[in-house]
Design an enzyme around this catalytic site. Structure first.
Site, PDB file in Angstrom:
ATOM      1  N   CYS A 116       0.815  -1.227   0.000  1.00  0.00           N
ATOM      2  CA  CYS A 116       0.000   0.000   0.000  1.00  0.00           C
ATOM      3  C   CYS A 116       0.845   1.271   0.000  1.00  0.00           C
ATOM      4  O   CYS A 116       0.316   2.366  -0.219  1.00  0.00           O
ATOM      5  CB  CYS A 116      -0.959   0.010   1.182  1.00  0.00           C
ATOM      6  SG  CYS A 116      -2.104  -1.363   1.153  1.00  0.00           S
ATOM      7  N   HIS A 258      -3.279   7.291   2.574  1.00  0.00           N
ATOM      8  CA  HIS A 258      -3.675   6.003   2.006  1.00  0.00           C
ATOM      9  C   HIS A 258      -5.052   5.636   2.555  1.00  0.00           C
ATOM     10  O   HIS A 258      -5.300   5.722   3.760  1.00  0.00           O
ATOM     11  CB  HIS A 258      -2.648   4.937   2.371  1.00  0.00           C
ATOM     12  CG  HIS A 258      -3.127   3.551   2.088  1.00  0.00           C
ATOM     13  ND1 HIS A 258      -3.647   3.194   0.863  1.00  0.00           N
ATOM     14  CD2 HIS A 258      -3.196   2.447   2.867  1.00  0.00           C
ATOM     15  CE1 HIS A 258      -4.003   1.918   0.915  1.00  0.00           C
ATOM     16  NE2 HIS A 258      -3.753   1.437   2.114  1.00  0.00           N
ATOM     17  N   ASN A 288     -10.252  -0.048  -0.186  1.00  0.00           N
ATOM     18  CA  ASN A 288      -8.794   0.088  -0.099  1.00  0.00           C
ATOM     19  C   ASN A 288      -8.205  -0.445  -1.400  1.00  0.00           C
ATOM     20  O   ASN A 288      -8.249  -1.644  -1.665  1.00  0.00           O
ATOM     21  CB  ASN A 288      -8.300  -0.713   1.107  1.00  0.00           C
ATOM     22  CG  ASN A 288      -6.786  -0.666   1.268  1.00  0.00           C
ATOM     23  OD1 ASN A 288      -6.052  -0.278   0.367  1.00  0.00           O
ATOM     24  ND2 ASN A 288      -6.320  -1.080   2.438  1.00  0.00           N
TER      25      ASN A 288
HETATM   26  O1  UT7 Z   1      -3.803  -1.045   3.363  1.00  0.00           O
HETATM   27  C1  UT7 Z   1      -2.716  -1.043   4.211  1.00  0.00           C
HETATM   28  C2  UT7 Z   1      -2.756  -1.979   5.306  1.00  0.00           C
HETATM   29  N1  UT7 Z   1      -4.053  -2.285   5.804  1.00  0.00           N
HETATM   30  C3  UT7 Z   1      -4.659  -1.574   6.784  1.00  0.00           C
HETATM   31  O2  UT7 Z   1      -4.195  -0.514   7.149  1.00  0.00           O
HETATM   32  C4  UT7 Z   1      -5.886  -2.164   7.430  1.00  0.00           C
HETATM   33  C5  UT7 Z   1      -5.791  -2.022   8.913  1.00  0.00           C
HETATM   34  N2  UT7 Z   1      -6.799  -2.725   9.680  1.00  0.00           N
HETATM   35  C6  UT7 Z   1      -8.116  -2.456   9.629  1.00  0.00           C
HETATM   36  O3  UT7 Z   1      -8.565  -1.617   8.885  1.00  0.00           O
HETATM   37  C7  UT7 Z   1      -9.015  -3.176  10.608  1.00  0.00           C
HETATM   38  O4  UT7 Z   1      -8.218  -3.858  11.547  1.00  0.00           O
HETATM   39  C8  UT7 Z   1      -9.991  -4.174   9.939  1.00  0.00           C
HETATM   40  C9  UT7 Z   1     -11.066  -3.402   9.189  1.00  0.00           C
HETATM   41  C10 UT7 Z   1      -9.229  -5.085   9.001  1.00  0.00           C
HETATM   42  C11 UT7 Z   1     -10.698  -5.014  10.995  1.00  0.00           C
HETATM   43  O5  UT7 Z   1     -11.375  -4.181  11.905  1.00  0.00           O
HETATM   44  P1  UT7 Z   1     -11.152  -4.359  13.474  1.00  0.00           P
HETATM   45  O6  UT7 Z   1     -12.065  -3.419  14.099  1.00  0.00           O
HETATM   46  O7  UT7 Z   1      -9.677  -4.209  13.746  1.00  0.00           O
HETATM   47  O8  UT7 Z   1     -11.631  -5.829  13.715  1.00  0.00           O
HETATM   48  P2  UT7 Z   1     -10.790  -7.114  14.212  1.00  0.00           P
HETATM   49  O9  UT7 Z   1      -9.845  -7.575  13.143  1.00  0.00           O
HETATM   50  O10 UT7 Z   1     -10.222  -6.840  15.547  1.00  0.00           O
HETATM   51  O11 UT7 Z   1     -11.941  -8.164  14.326  1.00  0.00           O
HETATM   52  C12 UT7 Z   1     -13.031  -7.998  15.223  1.00  0.00           C
HETATM   53  C13 UT7 Z   1     -14.085  -9.018  14.920  1.00  0.00           C
HETATM   54  C14 UT7 Z   1     -13.507 -10.423  14.742  1.00  0.00           C
HETATM   55  O12 UT7 Z   1     -14.405 -11.340  15.303  1.00  0.00           O
HETATM   56  P3  UT7 Z   1     -14.138 -11.945  16.763  1.00  0.00           P
HETATM   57  O13 UT7 Z   1     -12.795 -12.615  16.675  1.00  0.00           O
HETATM   58  O14 UT7 Z   1     -14.138 -10.764  17.674  1.00  0.00           O
HETATM   59  O15 UT7 Z   1     -15.278 -12.869  16.903  1.00  0.00           O
HETATM   60  C15 UT7 Z   1     -13.500 -10.608  13.257  1.00  0.00           C
HETATM   61  O16 UT7 Z   1     -13.613 -11.953  12.869  1.00  0.00           O
HETATM   62  O17 UT7 Z   1     -14.715  -8.694  13.680  1.00  0.00           O
HETATM   63  C16 UT7 Z   1     -14.719  -9.852  12.860  1.00  0.00           C
HETATM   64  N3  UT7 Z   1     -14.708  -9.423  11.450  1.00  0.00           N
HETATM   65  C17 UT7 Z   1     -15.847  -9.204  10.772  1.00  0.00           C
HETATM   66  N4  UT7 Z   1     -17.144  -9.276  11.132  1.00  0.00           N
HETATM   67  C18 UT7 Z   1     -18.062  -8.974  10.192  1.00  0.00           C
HETATM   68  C19 UT7 Z   1     -13.664  -9.199  10.635  1.00  0.00           C
HETATM   69  N5  UT7 Z   1     -14.095  -8.831   9.420  1.00  0.00           N
HETATM   70  C20 UT7 Z   1     -15.445  -8.827   9.471  1.00  0.00           C
HETATM   71  C21 UT7 Z   1     -16.455  -8.523   8.537  1.00  0.00           C
HETATM   72  N6  UT7 Z   1     -17.738  -8.615   8.945  1.00  0.00           N
HETATM   73  N7  UT7 Z   1     -16.185  -8.151   7.268  1.00  0.00           N
END
Ligand code: UT7
Length: 337
Positions: A116, A258, A288
């Site tokens: 990215c 980004h 993204n």
């Molecule tokens: O592009 C350059 C690099 N990338 C980034 O900068 C991305 C950085 N990270 C993020 O934007 C966020 O961490 C995400 C959007 C990827 C995830 O959001 P989060 O608030 O950090 O969620 P998390 O990964 O901590 O997951 C929380 C929960 C998990 O469930 P459990 O383990 O708590 O039961 C995930 O499985 O949310 C779940 N989850 C979803 N639920 C519904 C993850 N993706 C989804 C989804 N729909 N699409």
């Protein structure tokens, strides 16, 4: 003093297929509410089967060259740098194909792999070609088809990433003119290389009959750890780039970050103590788009009137590697073709 690299053209291309959150929610255990509230994304554009990164890059490149020619009278480009995580093939690079399809002949052309942050690394490479006199003008493209490397069953990546391309033309110029790139701040931390990774298909774990049952060809991301790193590194990089340009961080009028997650963009704004309104948001409509996200967001901000000639502008990115970077410029009289 070294010759400066001056932005003189801008062009973008998005594939026509638009996939909204509700569509994803029909295939995966997710919802429009979750995706919007956790990321700010409402929809993304996805390439059609058979549409590759070079196809998007050529469209964006053509428009950037047109913008440079009609705005600055800059015709063609002496080199092509393509930032991408999703080349047409693992070998060779995609940039030579893009250069020839654009009619640029036998110019130097190579890919940059910084995920990215790729577009900023690509700008640095382009500025280096100009500073050394290797080229008088460079087409820098960021183009991605993440849809080709996402696991169809992985809601955490499919909700976020989209396909697209954006490009700028750099020309040789003076360091104090609008559009001249300031000193670039770039960094990497390979201790975090596993946080964003396509585990298999490279030399560490090549595809072979023996590993066919456990090879993982898909893009994986440890979202939460990446989130924390992204905020800190982008805020630091902008502070340093502004200082090197002789600006105070609060003097930045527009910061095009980004477009990974609107919460990351807001957290960078808060950490820098800048009003969130100075950070254009484009990801709600495209998701993204990795290396394509900064030129796509630049073009959207110009079209919306949020980014205007004379604005003190910073660009910032963070991505796999880990990698990050920032650069400043005074926005020039450049509009997307
Ligand atoms: O592009 C350059 C690099 N990338 C980034 O900068 C991305 C950085 N990270 C993020 O934007 C966020 O961490 C995400 C959007 C990827 C995830 O959001 P989060 O608030 O950090 O969620 P998390 O990964 O901590 O997951 C929380 C929960 C998990 O469930 P459990 O383990 O708590 O039961 C995930 O499985 O949310 C779940 N989850 C979803 N639920 C519904 C993850 N993706 C989804 C989804 N729909 N699409």
């Amino acid at each position: 003093m070294a010759r400066a690299a001056v932005v003189c053209g801008l062009g973008t291309h998005l594939p026509s297929r638009v996939v909204g959150n509700d569509h994803l929610a029909r295939e995966l255990d997710t919802s429009d509410e979750w995706i919007r509230s956790r990321t700010g994304i409402g929809q993304r554009h996805l390439a059609d089967p058979g549409q590759a990164t070079s196809d998007l890059a050529v469209e964006a490149g053509q428009r950037a060259l047109k913008s440079a020619s009609s705005g600055a009278g800059q015709d063609g480009a002496d080199a092509v740098v393509l930032a991408t995580t999703t080349p047409d093939h693992p070998c060779p690079a995609t940039a030579p194909l893009v250069a020839s399809r654009l009619g640029l002949g036998t110019v130097p052309a190579f890919d940059v792999a910084a995920v990215c942050t790729g577009f900023l690394y690509g700008l640095a490479a382009g500025a280096g070609l100009i500073a050394t006199g290797t080229a008088d003008s460079v087409l820098v493209v960021g183009a991605e088809t993440y849809s080709s490397i996402l696991d169809p069953a992985d809601r955490s990546t499919r909700a976020i990433f989209g396909d697209g391309a954006g490009a700028v033309v750099l020309r040789a110029g003076e360091p104090d003119e609008p559009g001249a790139l300031g000193p670039m701040v770039l960094g990497s931390d390979g201790t975090g290389s596993e946080l964003i990774q396509v585990p298999s298909g490279g030399s560490r774990d090549p595809f072979r009959a023996e590993n066919a049952d456990r090879a993982d060809p898909f893009f994986r991301m440890a979202g939460r750890q990446v989130f924390r790193n992204a905020v800190e590194r982008m805020a630091e990089a902008v502070t340093e780039a502004a200082a090197r340009a002789g600006w105070r961080p609060e003097g930045v009028d527009v910061l095009v970050a980004h477009q990974a997650n609107v919460r990351i963009i807001q957290a960078v704004a808060d950490q820098l103590g800048l009003p969130r309104e100075r950070f254009p948001v484009h990801l709600d409509r495209v998701g993204n788009t990795s290396a394509a996200s900064i030129p796509l967001a630049l073009a959207d901000a110009v079209t919306a009137g949020a980014l205007r000639p004379g604005h003190k502008t910073a660009l910032a990115a963070f991505g796999g590697g880990l990698t990050w970077g920032a650069v400043t410029m005074t926005w020039p009289r450049v509009a997307p073709a």
